[in-house]
Design an enzyme around this catalytic site. Structure first.
Site, short mmCIF file in Angstrom:
data_model
loop_
_atom_site.label_atom_id
_atom_site.label_comp_id
_atom_site.label_asym_id
_atom_site.label_seq_id
_atom_site.Cartn_x
_atom_site.Cartn_y
_atom_site.Cartn_z
N ASP A 109 0.85 -1.19 0.00
CA ASP A 109 0.00 0.00 0.00
C ASP A 109 0.87 1.24 0.00
O ASP A 109 1.97 1.24 0.57
CB ASP A 109 -0.98 0.00 1.18
CG ASP A 109 -0.29 -0.08 2.52
OD1 ASP A 109 -0.03 0.98 3.14
OD2 ASP A 109 0.01 -1.21 2.97
N GLU A 201 -7.20 4.90 12.75
CA GLU A 201 -6.04 4.80 13.65
C GLU A 201 -6.16 5.72 14.85
O GLU A 201 -5.41 5.58 15.81
CB GLU A 201 -4.76 5.13 12.87
CG GLU A 201 -4.54 4.22 11.66
CD GLU A 201 -3.29 4.58 10.88
OE1 GLU A 201 -2.33 5.09 11.50
OE2 GLU A 201 -3.26 4.35 9.66
#
Length: 310
Positions: A109, A201
């Protein structure tokens, strides 16, 4: 008037002078007592200083203890979490890391942090003993930030044969519905693309509010793209804040670095196992992932061709 002999005059003067000196000296010492008291005080101060003086061996012990604590703290916070990087690789080493054993489908990614990518060189990894099959690209963040490299790289990823996907970095301080709308405007997914990803996150100030808002984003995205979004977060974040049956229904992409195997006991589809991978065509280090299944199963996860297109 009779004159005294010279010697007597001299003697008298001397006696007078000595008396004056004596009286002057005695008057200074007896009247004020300064010199004598100052001497006693200085002696007392010296005694006190000697009394509170730390022995040198205690000083060295304290310094040694402080140094030991510093070394232990440095190891605990900066070395121990990343010790896996320096462990001997008893499995297969590729792309600068020790690859997890038992997985055949690899991916990575990226975002603007990786800079300019040479996709022609990168595409050669599809024909190595450990082929790179898929890539997730950062598309958006919050309610108004678009990744500057997304459009360019997203097109080239498909052009060079990678199975591609897009992710949104969630901001708990921004309205969830607004973030979903922004992602929808930013990303045009096509058949063969992986489902959209919600990257969570940060938890914000209210855990309950966070869970409710995340569901708003997930459900709105699912309604638009007609596919269940992927939920990306770390192993610790998932177990602490999203350990709920509702979130377990979404495909889980787990971030868990520097371990030999995933400790998460629930179902998961993707595992981001390192942030220190090196791929040809990319100058900066990159996150590497594996898919928990076969290449055919990965393709089955992608957005299908709609009935209207058929």
């Amino acid at each position: 008037m009779t004159k005294e002999p010279p010697i007597m005059v001299v003697n008298k003067l001397r006696k007078t002078t000595s008396r004056k000196r004596t009286s002057s000296s005695s008057s200074n010492t007896t009247s004020s007592g300064g010199p004598k008291r100052r001497t006693r005080r200085s002696k007392d101060k010296k005694k006190i200083a000697r009394k509170w003086e730390v022995p040198s061996w205690i000083y060295y012990i304290l310094m040694g203890g402080a140094a030991a604590l510093l070394v232990i703290g440095f190891y605990y916070f900066f070395i121990r979490p990343y010790a896996y990087r320096w462990k001997p690789c008893y499995g297969t080493k590729a792309y600068g890391v020790c690859l997890p054993s038992g997985y055949r489908v690899h991916g990575f990614d990226i975002s603007h942090h990786q800079g300019e990518i040479n996709w022609a060189v990168l595409s050669k990894t599809q024909f190595t003993p450990f082929p790179i099959r898929f890539v997730f690209l950062k598309a958006s963040e919050g309610g108004d930030f678009s990744d500057t490299t997304f459009v360019h790289n997203f097109d080239l990823a498909r052009q060079y044969g990678f199975i591609r996907g897009a992710y949104h970095f969630y901001n708990p301080k921004t309205d969830a519905s607004r973030q979903a709308d922004f992602f929808i405007r930013s990303v045009q997914l096509e058949p063969g693309d992986l489902p959209p990803v919600l990257d969570i996150e940060k938890r914000g100030d209210d855990d309950d509010r966070l869970r409710k808002d995340l569901l708003v984003w997930l459900r709105k995205i699912e309604q638009h793209y007609k596919v269940k979004p992927i939920l990306y977060t770390s192993y610790k974040f998932k177990t602490r804040y999203l350990n709920d049956s509702v979130f377990n229904t979404y495909p889980y992409w787990i971030a868990h670095y520097y371990v030999d195997s995933v400790e998460y006991k629930g179902q998961w589809r993707f595992w981001q196992h390192t942030d220190a991978g090196t791929l040809p065509g990319i100058r900066e280090q990159v996150d590497l992932n594996v898919f928990n299944g076969t290449l055919e199963e990965l393709k089955q996860m992608t957005i299908p061709v709609s009935e209207e297109e058929n």
